[in-house]
Design an enzyme around this catalytic site. Structure first.
Site, PDB file in Angstrom:
ATOM      1  N   THR A  23      -8.997  21.194  25.874  1.00 52.32           N
ATOM      2  CA  THR A  23     -10.195  20.644  26.651  1.00 52.32           C
ATOM      3  C   THR A  23     -11.041  20.093  25.421  1.00 52.32           C
ATOM      4  OG1 THR A  23     -10.446  22.289  28.257  1.00 52.32           O
ATOM      5  CG2 THR A  23     -12.466  20.910  27.875  1.00 52.32           C
ATOM      6  N   LYS A  60     -11.320  18.800  33.904  1.00 55.69           N
ATOM      7  CA  LYS A  60     -11.722  19.901  33.319  1.00 55.69           C
ATOM      8  C   LYS A  60     -13.119  20.161  32.862  1.00 55.69           C
ATOM      9  CE  LYS A  60     -11.304  24.107  31.186  1.00 55.69           C
ATOM     10  NZ  LYS A  60     -10.446  24.369  30.073  1.00 55.69           N
ATOM     11  N   LYS A 112     -18.695  24.072  23.306  1.00 56.30           N
ATOM     12  CA  LYS A 112     -18.345  22.610  23.057  1.00 56.30           C
ATOM     13  C   LYS A 112     -18.011  21.976  24.179  1.00 56.30           C
ATOM     14  CE  LYS A 112     -13.900  22.672  22.814  1.00 56.30           C
ATOM     15  NZ  LYS A 112     -12.767  22.542  23.608  1.00 56.30           N
TER      16      LYS A 112
END
Length: 296
Positions: free
Chosen positions: A96, A171, A239
């Site tokens: 990701t 995502k 993150k």
């Protein structure tokens, strides 16, 4: 497409490697610390001392590393994938990361004759183990179709999201949903505890109702049991939320819930909890934490 290079053999990657080997693929892996992957080496994976050795001569290379900077490193730093893989190789980044990095990989890869896909996954460590991951793919449709069998060895819900970067956008939207849902789970359990309800009875009572969710099913029992072991690291979720917030800001979107949940997680990370699982958000609501500033 039988020889696969794989970089990023961590909590998720290790299970993905195993499932690929079960499906008949020959796995070539690279890891900074060989001792951490001795188990999959003993099960048949071929270990290489460098990224270059790992990817040269492979039909496809899969990466699932920790942070955007790690993606940049393995694809562009000295001895990198782009310089070492054979022309025509399928390069599949399942990290990701930012849509901009995905587009950069695609553009540079196209210049060098590679097939490049961004294909982040969702489903957690359980989905990786069971081979039931959702795989969100961006890039050229013909490349997505060429890799279908490869994806089917790791997941069961595989979708083409659009051009390069669209897998990453999908995502990030997924992570936005998780942030709101998991914070709701933690707030509900905090309320249950405060009002003297039995948490296990509460879980049974609402799991199949309108408030039920995968996050609730997966994490409410762990939270009640005090199990904060990582299936997905808090630091990696932070993150992801930061990436989502950056993308939202680029489009002028005000995602208040995401911003608040991110702030809560960052406070916990500052307290040294970043290596716990995402369910450790519950620690933000713990009594000691909630009232720590009110006793002065």
């Amino acid at each position: 497409m039988k020889q696969i290079g794989f970089i990023g053999v961590g909590i998720m990657g290790k299970s993905m490697v195993r499932n690929l080997m079960k499906a008949g693929y020959e796995l070539h892996i690279y890891a900074r610390t060989k001792s951490k992957v001795e188990d999959v080496i003993s099960e048949g994976a071929f270990f290489h001392e460098s990224i270059g050795e790992c990817v040269k001569g492979r039909n496809a290379v899969i990466t699932i590393v920790g942070f955007p900077r790690d993606v940049e490193e393995v694809y562009f730093d000295e001895g990198n994938i782009m310089d070492s893989a054979d022309e025509g190789t399928y390069l599949i980044d399942m990290t990701t990361t930012s849509p901009q990095i995905a587009e950069k990989l695609y553009e540079e890869g196209m210049k060098r004759g590679f097939h490049v896909l961004d294909a982040p996954v969702t489903g957690g460590d359980a989905g990786a183990r069971e081979g039931t991951l959702s795989i969100l793919v961006g890039g050229d449709r013909e490349d997505y179709e060429a890799c279908q069998e490869l994806f089917e060895a790791m997941g069961t819900n595989i979708n083409y999201e659009g051009k390069s970067g669209c897998g990453q956008h999908c995502k990030l939207a997924n992570q936005i949903m998780i942030a709101g849902t998991l914070s709701g789970v933690c707030e509900a359990l905090t309320y249950v505890k405060e009002k003297g309800l039995d948490p296990e009875t509460f879980i049974r009572s609402v799991a199949s109702g309108a408030a039920g969710s995968r996050q609730f099913d997966t994490f409410a029992p762990k939270i009640v049991a005090g199990d904060y072991a990582p299936g997905f690291f808090m630091k990696h979720f932070i993150k992801d939320m930061k990436l989502a917030l950056i993308e939202a800001n680029r489009s002028g979107l005000d995602l208040g819930v995401l911003s608040q949940v991110l702030a809560n997680y960052e406070e916990l990370e500052a307290e040294g909890l970043g290596d716990l699982g995402t369910q450790a958000l519950m620690k933000f609501y713990d009594e000691d934490h909630r009232y720590s500033g009110e006793e002065e």
